[in-house]
Motif scaffolding. Structure first.
Motif, PDB file in Angstrom:
ATOM      1  N   GLY A  42       2.207   7.788  -6.743  1.00 47.75           N
ATOM      2  CA  GLY A  42       1.364   8.859  -7.238  1.00 47.75           C
ATOM      3  C   GLY A  42       1.587  10.174  -6.534  1.00 47.75           C
ATOM      4  O   GLY A  42       0.718  11.059  -6.574  1.00 47.75           O
ATOM      5  N   VAL A  43       2.751  10.333  -5.893  1.00 52.30           N
ATOM      6  CA  VAL A  43       3.019  11.533  -5.093  1.00 52.30           C
ATOM      7  C   VAL A  43       4.355  12.156  -5.486  1.00 52.30           C
ATOM      8  O   VAL A  43       5.359  11.448  -5.655  1.00 52.30           O
ATOM      9  CB  VAL A  43       3.045  11.193  -3.581  1.00 52.30           C
ATOM     10  N   ASP A  44       4.354  13.476  -5.642  1.00 49.53           N
ATOM     11  CA  ASP A  44       5.588  14.251  -5.779  1.00 49.53           C
ATOM     12  C   ASP A  44       6.036  14.608  -4.374  1.00 49.53           C
ATOM     13  O   ASP A  44       5.510  15.523  -3.744  1.00 49.53           O
ATOM     14  CB  ASP A  44       5.324  15.511  -6.613  1.00 49.53           C
ATOM     15  N   ARG A  45       7.011  13.881  -3.858  1.00 53.43           N
ATOM     16  CA  ARG A  45       7.389  14.024  -2.453  1.00 53.43           C
ATOM     17  C   ARG A  45       8.086  15.350  -2.175  1.00 53.43           C
ATOM     18  O   ARG A  45       8.090  15.818  -1.032  1.00 53.43           O
ATOM     19  CB  ARG A  45       8.248  12.833  -2.025  1.00 53.43           C
ATOM     20  N   SER A  46       8.669  15.969  -3.183  1.00 53.68           N
ATOM     21  CA  SER A  46       9.272  17.296  -2.964  1.00 53.68           C
ATOM     22  C   SER A  46       8.185  18.347  -2.774  1.00 53.68           C
ATOM     23  O   SER A  46       8.345  19.279  -1.988  1.00 53.68           O
ATOM     24  CB  SER A  46      10.182  17.665  -4.141  1.00 53.68           C
ATOM     25  N   ALA A  47       7.053  18.199  -3.474  1.00 51.25           N
ATOM     26  CA  ALA A  47       5.937  19.138  -3.295  1.00 51.25           C
ATOM     27  C   ALA A  47       5.282  18.956  -1.941  1.00 51.25           C
ATOM     28  O   ALA A  47       4.726  19.916  -1.385  1.00 51.25           O
ATOM     29  CB  ALA A  47       4.909  18.940  -4.404  1.00 51.25           C
ATOM     30  N   ILE A  95       0.838  -1.206   0.000  1.00 52.67           N
ATOM     31  CA  ILE A  95       0.000   0.000   0.000  1.00 52.67           C
ATOM     32  C   ILE A  95       0.868   1.249   0.000  1.00 52.67           C
ATOM     33  O   ILE A  95       0.641   2.185  -0.774  1.00 52.67           O
ATOM     34  CB  ILE A  95      -0.960   0.005   1.204  1.00 52.67           C
ATOM     35  N   GLY A  96       1.886   1.275   0.849  1.00 51.82           N
ATOM     36  CA  GLY A  96       2.778   2.432   0.900  1.00 51.82           C
ATOM     37  C   GLY A  96       3.500   2.662  -0.419  1.00 51.82           C
ATOM     38  O   GLY A  96       3.544   3.786  -0.924  1.00 51.82           O
ATOM     39  N   ARG A  97       4.052   1.602  -1.004  1.00 50.78           N
ATOM     40  CA  ARG A  97       4.747   1.724  -2.304  1.00 50.78           C
ATOM     41  C   ARG A  97       3.807   2.245  -3.370  1.00 50.78           C
ATOM     42  O   ARG A  97       4.170   3.108  -4.175  1.00 50.78           O
ATOM     43  CB  ARG A  97       5.294   0.363  -2.756  1.00 50.78           C
ATOM     44  N   ALA A  98       2.608   1.688  -3.392  1.00 48.33           N
ATOM     45  CA  ALA A  98       1.644   2.062  -4.422  1.00 48.33           C
ATOM     46  C   ALA A  98       1.287   3.536  -4.334  1.00 48.33           C
ATOM     47  O   ALA A  98       1.294   4.255  -5.344  1.00 48.33           O
ATOM     48  CB  ALA A  98       0.385   1.197  -4.293  1.00 48.33           C
ATOM     49  N   HIS A 124      -4.006   9.511 -10.071  1.00 50.81           N
ATOM     50  CA  HIS A 124      -4.792   8.545  -9.300  1.00 50.81           C
ATOM     51  C   HIS A 124      -4.010   7.242  -9.166  1.00 50.81           C
ATOM     52  O   HIS A 124      -3.206   6.887 -10.045  1.00 50.81           O
ATOM     53  CB  HIS A 124      -6.123   8.264  -9.998  1.00 50.81           C
ATOM     54  N   VAL A 125      -4.264   6.529  -8.081  1.00 53.28           N
ATOM     55  CA  VAL A 125      -3.708   5.189  -7.885  1.00 53.28           C
ATOM     56  C   VAL A 125      -4.859   4.288  -7.439  1.00 53.28           C
ATOM     57  O   VAL A 125      -5.585   4.624  -6.492  1.00 53.28           O
ATOM     58  CB  VAL A 125      -2.593   5.184  -6.828  1.00 53.28           C
ATOM     59  N   ALA A 126      -5.037   3.172  -8.120  1.00 54.75           N
ATOM     60  CA  ALA A 126      -6.088   2.223  -7.767  1.00 54.75           C
ATOM     61  C   ALA A 126      -5.599   0.811  -8.058  1.00 54.75           C
ATOM     62  O   ALA A 126      -4.634   0.618  -8.806  1.00 54.75           O
ATOM     63  CB  ALA A 126      -7.378   2.521  -8.541  1.00 54.75           C
TER      64      ALA A 126
END
Length: 237
Positions: A101-106, A94-97, A158-160
């Motif tokens: 879908g996230v820009d971690r710098s933002a 779940i965490g990897r997925a 999106h991530v699904a």
């Protein structure tokens, strides 16, 4: 004929109720047929030690099943004093997925923890947790944007996730428990809203499967994820 009477490419009924938990920064109750998962997002103004002073945020997840989520009572893992290997594997997935879908710098140097608690299980709990976890994450980042704590949207897509398998010799979409327990091949497909693959888990539970059968599962997964993304969009609109 599937035990549920569904068509081979038919999903179970999907519903996503946003804002289900009062205190969480983001939350939803996702129902995929008789699989029901409560997903909450909790924001912390800190990151794990390995990310300090990097400017990067972090998204992680925890997963668990209530004792009577299944047909017979399961002992709470807390009572056993440790998590099962299955639980650890699922929450890492779940965490990897979601991080895909996230820009971690933002996001900046802050952590969002997604808690996924299975209230009722009828197959596909990890897929429901990923799909609902994205909604909780989206709602939490919306609050950050609205408050001005971040200036650019950290959600890139999106991530699904959906399950597919070979049941009674046929490729089927969105396995429930009776199908999952007897499937010759079991697969989970995690994808973005733009149809990019994040992770595929597929294994032969009985007979091996061919490239053509895998392609059939992949095609079903694309259809299923598209329906899940549409449900996500409605939930966060």
């Amino acid at each position: 004929m599937r035990p549920s009477g569904r068509n081979l490419d038919e999903m179970r009924p999907i519903s996503i109720e946003p804002g289900f938990a009062r205190h969480a920064e983001g939350s939803c109750l996702i129902r995929c047929g008789d699989t029901h998962v409560l997903c909450t997002a909790s924001l912390e103004e800190r990151v794990p030690p390995f990310l300090k002073n990097t400017g990067l945020g972090w998204v992680t997840a925890e997963y668990g099943m209530l004792p009577r989520a299944t047909h017979s009572r399961m002992r709470r893992e807390a009572a056993a004093g440790k998590q099962s290997g299955r639980t650890q594997e699922i929450q890492r997935l779940i965490g990897r997925a979601l991080r895909a879908g996230v820009d971690r710098s933002a996001l900046g140097e802050r952590q969002i923890t997604i808690d996924c608690d299975v209230l009722q299980a009828d197959g596909g709990t990890r897929c429901a947790a990923i799909t609902g976890g994205w909604v909780a994450l989206r709602l939490a980042t919306n609050k950050l944007l609205k408050a001005g704590d971040i200036t650019s949207d950290p959600i890139t897509d999106h991530v699904a996730a959906v399950s597919c398998g070979i049941y009674a010799g046929q490729a089927v979409l969105d396995l429930d428990y009776p199908e999952d327990s007897e499937a010759g091949t079991d697969g989970n497909f995690v994808m973005t809203g733009s149809n990019r693959l994040i992770e595929v888990q597929a294994s032969a539970e009985g007979a091996t499967f061919s490239r053509n059968e895998f392609d059939a599962l992949y095609g079903l997964a694309e259809k299923g994820v598209a329906e899940l993304v549409a449900a996500q969009k409605s939930a966060v609109a």
